[in-house]
Structure formats: C-alpha cells, structure tokens
Design an enzyme around this catalytic site. Structure first.
Site, short mmCIF file in Angstrom:
data_model
loop_
_atom_site.label_atom_id
_atom_site.label_comp_id
_atom_site.label_asym_id
_atom_site.label_seq_id
_atom_site.Cartn_x
_atom_site.Cartn_y
_atom_site.Cartn_z
N CYS A 50 4.95 59.35 -84.35
CA CYS A 50 4.19 59.99 -83.28
C CYS A 50 4.31 61.51 -83.34
O CYS A 50 3.45 62.22 -82.81
CB CYS A 50 4.65 59.48 -81.92
SG CYS A 50 6.36 59.85 -81.51
N SER A 109 13.82 66.56 -85.33
CA SER A 109 13.08 65.81 -84.32
C SER A 109 12.84 66.63 -83.07
O SER A 109 13.56 67.60 -82.79
CB SER A 109 13.85 64.54 -83.95
OG SER A 109 13.97 63.66 -85.04
N GLY A 115 17.73 58.87 -82.74
CA GLY A 115 18.17 57.80 -83.62
C GLY A 115 17.05 57.03 -84.28
O GLY A 115 17.22 56.50 -85.38
N GLN A 120 12.71 54.79 -89.12
CA GLN A 120 11.36 55.10 -89.59
C GLN A 120 11.37 55.60 -91.03
O GLN A 120 10.47 55.27 -91.81
CB GLN A 120 10.72 56.13 -88.65
CG GLN A 120 10.42 55.56 -87.27
CD GLN A 120 10.08 56.64 -86.25
OE1 GLN A 120 10.54 57.78 -86.34
NE2 GLN A 120 9.29 56.29 -85.25
N ALA A 190 4.55 46.43 -76.22
CA ALA A 190 5.83 45.71 -76.19
C ALA A 190 6.63 45.95 -77.46
O ALA A 190 7.41 45.10 -77.89
CB ALA A 190 5.59 44.21 -75.98
#
Length: 431
Positions: A50, A109, A115, A120, A190
């Site tokens: 993202c 980040s 974490g 990823q 979800a």
C-alpha cells in the site's frame, strides 16, 4: 551485471499516484514475464504494497535497464514518463542493496519498525522465484535481506510496540472520535490488515464490529481469532455493504479490490439524515472514492492522512533505528563480499576446467599402462584419488581469491592465475 531498484513510495508519491502503479498479485506473473522479455533485464522482482511499488532488477547495462523499466511503468500505469519521473526514485549497485535491507528491516516504512513489511518482502521473493523472475543474484540478495530483517527484530527493540498501518488507522479514529467504546464499526475486508484492525479496535474498547466480506467463511475465521466477552461481531456479504455503512459511525476499508467499492452515489440516499460518518480507507488502490468528501456529515481519510499519527510514534524509536543500521551494515558487507566474488567465477571455472583436462589425460595414460584387468578393478579408487588431489590443491587459492576485498588486488591475482596457467589460450593440452 548491475543491481538496481526503480520505484516510488509514500515518501515520493501521493496515494493517488501510488494506486495507479500498484501491481496486484494476480498480475505479477504477467508483469514478470513482460520484464523478463526486456533486452537489458536478467532478473526481476516486484514489491507492491500500500505504501510502495519497487522493481528490483539485475541488468546488463544500468542506463538501458533503467530506461526499459521506466518505460514499462509508464505503460503499465498509463502515466506520461515526464509526470512519472517526478515521483520515481532510482538506486544502483550498493545503494539498491542497502535499500532492500532497510525496507526488510522496517526502516523505510511509514511506520518505523513495521513488522508486516518483512512478510511482504518474503512473499515478493517467493513470487519472483515462482514466476521465473529471480536468479542467482536476486535470490542471494533477498535471502540476505530477509535474514537482516529478522536480525533487526530479534536483536533490537525497534519492533516492540511498533504500530502498523492498521493500528495507526485506529489511533487516528480514536483521536477524531475521542472514544471507540460506543461506536458502531464496520470493516470492509477480512485479510491481514483487517485482522490487525480488529485487534487494535478491541484493545481501544470497541464493542460493536461488523465484517463485510465476499467470503463469509473467511470473515468467520477472522472473528474466531478474536471472540471475547463483551464484543458483538456481525458478518455480512458485499450485498449488505451500503446498509451496514448506513448504521455505522466508523468504517474502515482494506481490501485488495482494484475498483472503488464506496462512492458518493452510495452514500447520498442516507447521509443527509446521518449524524456523522467517519471513513478510513487504508487500501491501495483506494476502496473509497474521493468524491465522498463533498458530502455533509462525512469525514474521510486515507493512508496518507496517517502521517500525523505516525509522527508521534517515530521519535521514540529513532535510537533503536541506529542500532538496526549497524546490523544492516554488517549484512550489507556480507552480501557485497559475495557479490564481488562473482567476478572471480570465470577465472576459477577456467582453472578448474584446465586441471580437469590434465587429470583426465594423465589418468587415461596411467590406466592404459596398468593393464585392462587392473584398470577395471581399481579405476574408481584412482579416479577419486586424482579428483581429491585436484580439489585440495585448488581449495586454498580459490578461497583466498574469493575472500580478497581489495578490487585491484583481486584483479591482479586473477591476471596472475590467467598468465601462470595460460587460461586464455583454452584448455587443450599437448601430450
């Protein structure tokens, strides 16, 4: 061969730009195939989250490789090159290596020490291997990065209490609403980020949580992880999305959908009579259209709005980041030594091939003199003996050559070997 990374992140581009460059997992295989077909690209891996899209490549020519990658990104995103270049960063060689190490450790980040990025990076490597993108160099680089990321989290406290994007989103909601205990909350999705949302919402006192998802089974699995007294969970299908939003005070969206799932037209039928609706979209591409901001009684936020929340958590972990940088430097030196040692491979291979030719010729002469009966009975023993002698003779010179850190000294050593053993003239032996 050169290593390079071309990409953009929350530091260089807004969410509006990042979502156009996002490469969903379903398109990774075709993207890798397209990258592999480019003339200058030898290996490639795609890290798409993202907050970033980064293409890691091994290229025969830095300039041509970068040119081909930027053209690929322009065509993929349908953004003009001139516009795209303003948002891209390009790192070469050692800078590219160190960047991946820092990314895996969570030092690059939005949330320092995050974490989730390590998983990823691991997933990126797996997909690159699965679809034929990574080879010898990127496999070693990602292996080193994953090891470095684990080391940082094991040997420093940078991950202790470190917030994720999801927890920052919950903190933002709490800042705006003061309390979450009496809020009716809906979560669209979800997946992993939704699981973290539920975890942090419960810790902040939320008691009414609805999960809207295409798969009821997956939503139920999520709820089963967090069943606790005092929390009322509800599960709804996508067909109930608008009705759930209508009775909610707070909505989080976090799906992998590449299409907008909520927009102004979805909210207009009820929003005028709604007391107040807060929307927090942490998906990239975005799940909520920006046009909802024009509606009364709506406060909408996306991942870029989390900067203020995150800033308050950053300073306390900066000292821990300094400890992490020391570990990463050691990891970088390990990879750099391995990478530089690849220069010695052609010379080592030529020397070994020449030794093997000599061994085979001399073995053949010796066995012919010993006679057929002896040769058949003892050939394996003599074969292993001669191979062992060659391996032991070559072992120390090869180890020393690979370990030589000084580039000029290593070049001189290789030139000396090539001259002494006449490696450039081929492997033919006169008898």
């Amino acid at each position: 061969m050169n290593i390079a990374v071309v990409g953009l992140s929350h530091k260089t581009a807004t969410v509006e730009v990042r979502e156009k460059l996002s490469i969903p997992e379903a398109r990774v295989e075709s993207a890798i195939a397209q990258l592999n077909s480019l003339p200058s690209i030898e290996e490639c891996a795609i890290l798409s989250t993202c907050n970033r899209l980064e293409l890691y490549i091994v290229t025969r020519g830095s300039e041509s490789g970068i040119r081909e990658i930027t053209q690929f990104l322009s065509e993929f995103s349908q953004l003009p090159l001139q516009f795209l270049r303003r948002h891209l960063f390009i790192l070469l060689r050692q800078d590219a290596v160190m960047h991946l190490l820092r990314v895996a450790a969570g030092l690059d980040s939005l949330v320092l020490g995050e974490g989730q990025i390590l998983a990823q990076v691991k997933h990126t490597h797996r997909l690159a291997q699965q679809h034929g993108g990574s080879g010898r160099i990127l496999n070693q680089l990602f292996k080193q990065a994953l090891s470095a990321g684990k080391d940082v989290r094991t040997k420093t406290d940078i991950g202790t209490g470190a917030v994720s994007i999801s927890s920052a989103a919950v903190e933002l909601a709490q800042m705006k609403l003061k309390t979450l205990s009496n809020q009716r909350v809906t979560i669209l999705g979800a997946g992993k980020m939704s699981r973290l949302l539920v975890k942090h919402l419960i810790s902040k006192g939320a008691t009414k949580i609805s999960i809207v998802n295409r798969s009821a089974d997956r939503a139920q699995e999520l709820i089963n992880e967090f069943k606790t007294d005092g929390v009322d969970f509800q599960i709804h299908g996508m067909e109930d999305l608008c009705s759930c939003v209508e009775i909610s005070d707070l909505v989080f969206t976090s799906t992998a959908s590449t299409e907008v799932l909520l927009s102004r037209k979805d909210l207009e039928p009820f929003i005028a009579n709604h007391p107040s609706l807060m929307l927090v979209d942490i998906a990239v591409p975005r799940n909520i259209n920006a046009d909802v901001n024009d509606l009364p009684n709506v406060k909408a936020f996306n991942v870029d709005d989390l900067q203020a929340v995150v800033a308050g958590n950053q300073e306390s972990r900066r000292q821990m980041a300094l400890q992490a940088e020391i570990l990463l430097e050691a990891s970088f030196l390990d990879f750099d030594a391995w990478w530089r040692s690849l220069d010695t491979v052609p010379t080592i291979n030529k020397l070994r091939q020449k030794m093997e030719v000599i061994r085979e010729q001399e073995l053949e002469k010796a066995l012919s003199r010993l006679g057929t009966e002896f040769a058949e009975k003892h050939q394996d023993v003599i074969e292993n003996l001669t191979r062992g002698i060659i391996n032991k003779i070559l072992h120390d010179p090869m180890v020393q050559l690979r370990a030589q850190q000084d580039i000029e000294a290593r070049k001189r050593a290789m030139q000396t070997l090539q001259m002494l053993f006449d490696l450039e003239s081929g492997n033919k032996q006169t008898t």
